[in-house]
Each structure stands twice: as C-alpha cells, then as structure tokens.
Write an enzyme that holds these catalytic residues in place. Structure first.
Site, PDB file in Angstrom:
ATOM      1  N   SER A   1       0.852  -1.184   0.000  1.00 40.28           N
ATOM      2  CA  SER A   1       0.000   0.000   0.000  1.00 40.28           C
ATOM      3  C   SER A   1       0.888   1.234   0.000  1.00 40.28           C
ATOM      4  O   SER A   1       2.060   1.166   0.401  1.00 40.28           O
ATOM      5  CB  SER A   1      -0.891  -0.001   1.250  1.00 40.28           C
ATOM      6  OG  SER A   1      -1.476   1.265   1.469  1.00 40.28           O
TER       7      SER A   1
ATOM      8  N   TYR B   1      -2.103  -0.136  10.644  1.00 41.33           N
ATOM      9  CA  TYR B   1      -2.085  -0.583   9.249  1.00 41.33           C
ATOM     10  C   TYR B   1      -0.754  -0.233   8.592  1.00 41.33           C
ATOM     11  O   TYR B   1      -0.114  -1.090   7.966  1.00 41.33           O
ATOM     12  CB  TYR B   1      -3.239   0.065   8.497  1.00 41.33           C
ATOM     13  CG  TYR B   1      -3.309  -0.278   7.033  1.00 41.33           C
ATOM     14  CD1 TYR B   1      -3.633  -1.563   6.610  1.00 41.33           C
ATOM     15  CD2 TYR B   1      -3.051   0.687   6.050  1.00 41.33           C
ATOM     16  CE1 TYR B   1      -3.696  -1.885   5.269  1.00 41.33           C
ATOM     17  CE2 TYR B   1      -3.125   0.378   4.708  1.00 41.33           C
ATOM     18  CZ  TYR B   1      -3.445  -0.913   4.313  1.00 41.33           C
ATOM     19  OH  TYR B   1      -3.500  -1.225   2.982  1.00 41.33           O
TER      20      TYR B   1
ATOM     21  N   LYS C   1       2.316  -2.645   7.091  1.00 39.61           N
ATOM     22  CA  LYS C   1       2.752  -2.576   5.695  1.00 39.61           C
ATOM     23  C   LYS C   1       4.226  -2.194   5.568  1.00 39.61           C
ATOM     24  O   LYS C   1       4.919  -2.664   4.665  1.00 39.61           O
ATOM     25  CB  LYS C   1       1.863  -1.588   4.933  1.00 39.61           C
ATOM     26  CG  LYS C   1       0.425  -2.063   4.761  1.00 39.61           C
ATOM     27  CD  LYS C   1       0.347  -3.366   3.971  1.00 39.61           C
ATOM     28  CE  LYS C   1      -1.079  -3.748   3.611  1.00 39.61           C
ATOM     29  NZ  LYS C   1      -1.147  -4.980   2.805  1.00 39.61           N
TER      30      LYS C   1
END
Length: 229
Positions: A131, A144, A148
């Site tokens: 991402s 998050y 990542k």
C-alpha cells in the site's frame, strides 16, 4: 498454465486477480476464511481449489495446509488479503494492533515459510500487495501502516535470501483503490467518496499480471501505481 496460491480472492483486488488468472486458464488455489467462504470461491472461480484457514490465526495455517493436497510446484504465491481499521495511536488498543499485524504481516510470513519449498521447485514468484501506507504513514492508520512497512521489510529480506533459489519477489504499492476497504475507511474518516478518482481493482490486477509475466531474466522488485483521478 501456471499454479497460483492466492489470498484475498473474496473481494476487491484479490477477486480481480483471481478473475484475471482464472480467465487465462491458470490453476488457482484460494485461501478462504472458512468452509462457507471456500464454497463461494469455488463457485465463483470454476476449477479453483480452496484451503479454509483464518489469516487472523497464523499458527493454524500449518495444519490447514497440511490437510490439503497441495501441488509440489507453485508458480506464484500472491499475498493480497489485508485488513485496515481507523484508529489514532491514542485510541488503538492492543487487540487492534494484534489483529492487524496477524493478518497483514504474520500470516504472509507464515504462508511464505510453509509454501516456499513448492515455490522454489517452480522457481516461482512471491508477490506482496502492499500500500502507499507502506511507504508514508498517514494519521489514523498507525497499525495498518506499521504492518505494511514491516511487510516491505519481509519482502526485501526474502528477495535477498531467495535469489540463490531463483525465486522472484515483488512488492506492489497501489495508491487509493476502489475497494470495500477504501469505502469503509472513507466512512470512518468522514470523507466524501468518489470511485472515479481511484484505481480500479482490475487495474491493479493487470499490474500483478505484468509482474508475473515479466521475462525470467529480471524481476520487477517494487512497483508503484497511482490513480490519475
């Protein structure tokens, strides 16, 4: 025709990748959260095979894979599944961090460990769907983004380690994509949603196909995709 093991085929980018590969006549092995979800995937992608296991419980993956008649060769392992939930650091409890890291980092690491012998046999490819948050951490998405960032590190170490086995490793970094996850995050942030401004899942799937189809004398190690909207 290749054999591909894919997570996240139930919706969004994962479903688009599965649809593209299925349309090309590739053999798909799809990881589903439970038997009900597995049955839906087999109906949606004719000829596919499934393994039922919850990525939120990485320690259970070994047993689930051992019970499946997996092939000896896997041409690509595609880590597409992921979770994201809004939460400033001050409001993010340990459970949110644990689930996010389990699904987005620990499960891909464990799946890679378990399936790497078959990928090595095929001199195959491991693809991590990352991402933009894996490069620049936005506010409200610390867990998050941390998962990542760590996934990027996992891919880089794996690439260096597996070069001797001729296993290719690629990380794909898409920007905003029109997916259910994106819609949920916009709702949580209280932001207007314009699907036309974002990448389509099929666009990202096409990029994944480009990565897989690249001649074997080279590797597209990191691929960034940004929407034009």
């Amino acid at each position: 025709m290749g054999t591909h093991f894919l997570t996240g085929a139930g919706s969004g980018i994962g479903a688009a990748v599965a649809e593209l590969l299925c349309g090309r006549g590739e053999q798909l092995w799809l990881l589903a959260r439970d038997e009900s979800a597995a049955a839906r995937l087999r109906e949606r992608f004719p000829g596919s095979r499934t393994v039922a296991a919850d990525l939120a419980e990485p320690a259970a993956l070994a047993g689930a894979l051992a019970a499946a008649a997996l092939p000896e060769r896997i041409d690509s392992l595609l880590h597409v599944a992921g979770v994201a939930d809004y939460g400033p650091v001050a409001d993010s409890a340990a459970a949110q961090w644990a689930e996010t890291l389990a699904v987005n980092l620990l499960a891909p690491a464990e799946l890679t460990r378990l399936l790497l012998p078959a990928v090595r046999t095929a001199r195959g490819h491991v693809v991590f769907l990352n991402s933009g948050a894996g490069l620049h951490a936005p506010p409200g998405l610390a867990a998050y983004a941390a998962s990542k960032f760590a996934l990027k590190a996992l891919a880089e170490s794996l690439r260096a380690e597996e070069h001797v086995h001729r296993v290719r490793v690629t990380t794909v970094f898409p920007g905003e994509v029109d997916t259910p996850m994106q819609r949920r995050l916009h709702e949580r942030f209280g932001m207007a949603y314009d699907a036309a401004a974002y990448l389509s899942p099929r666009s990202v799937a096409a990029a994944v196909a480009t990565v897989l189809d690249h001649p074997h004398d080279g590797t597209l190690s990191d691929l960034m995709i940004r929407p034009n909207g």
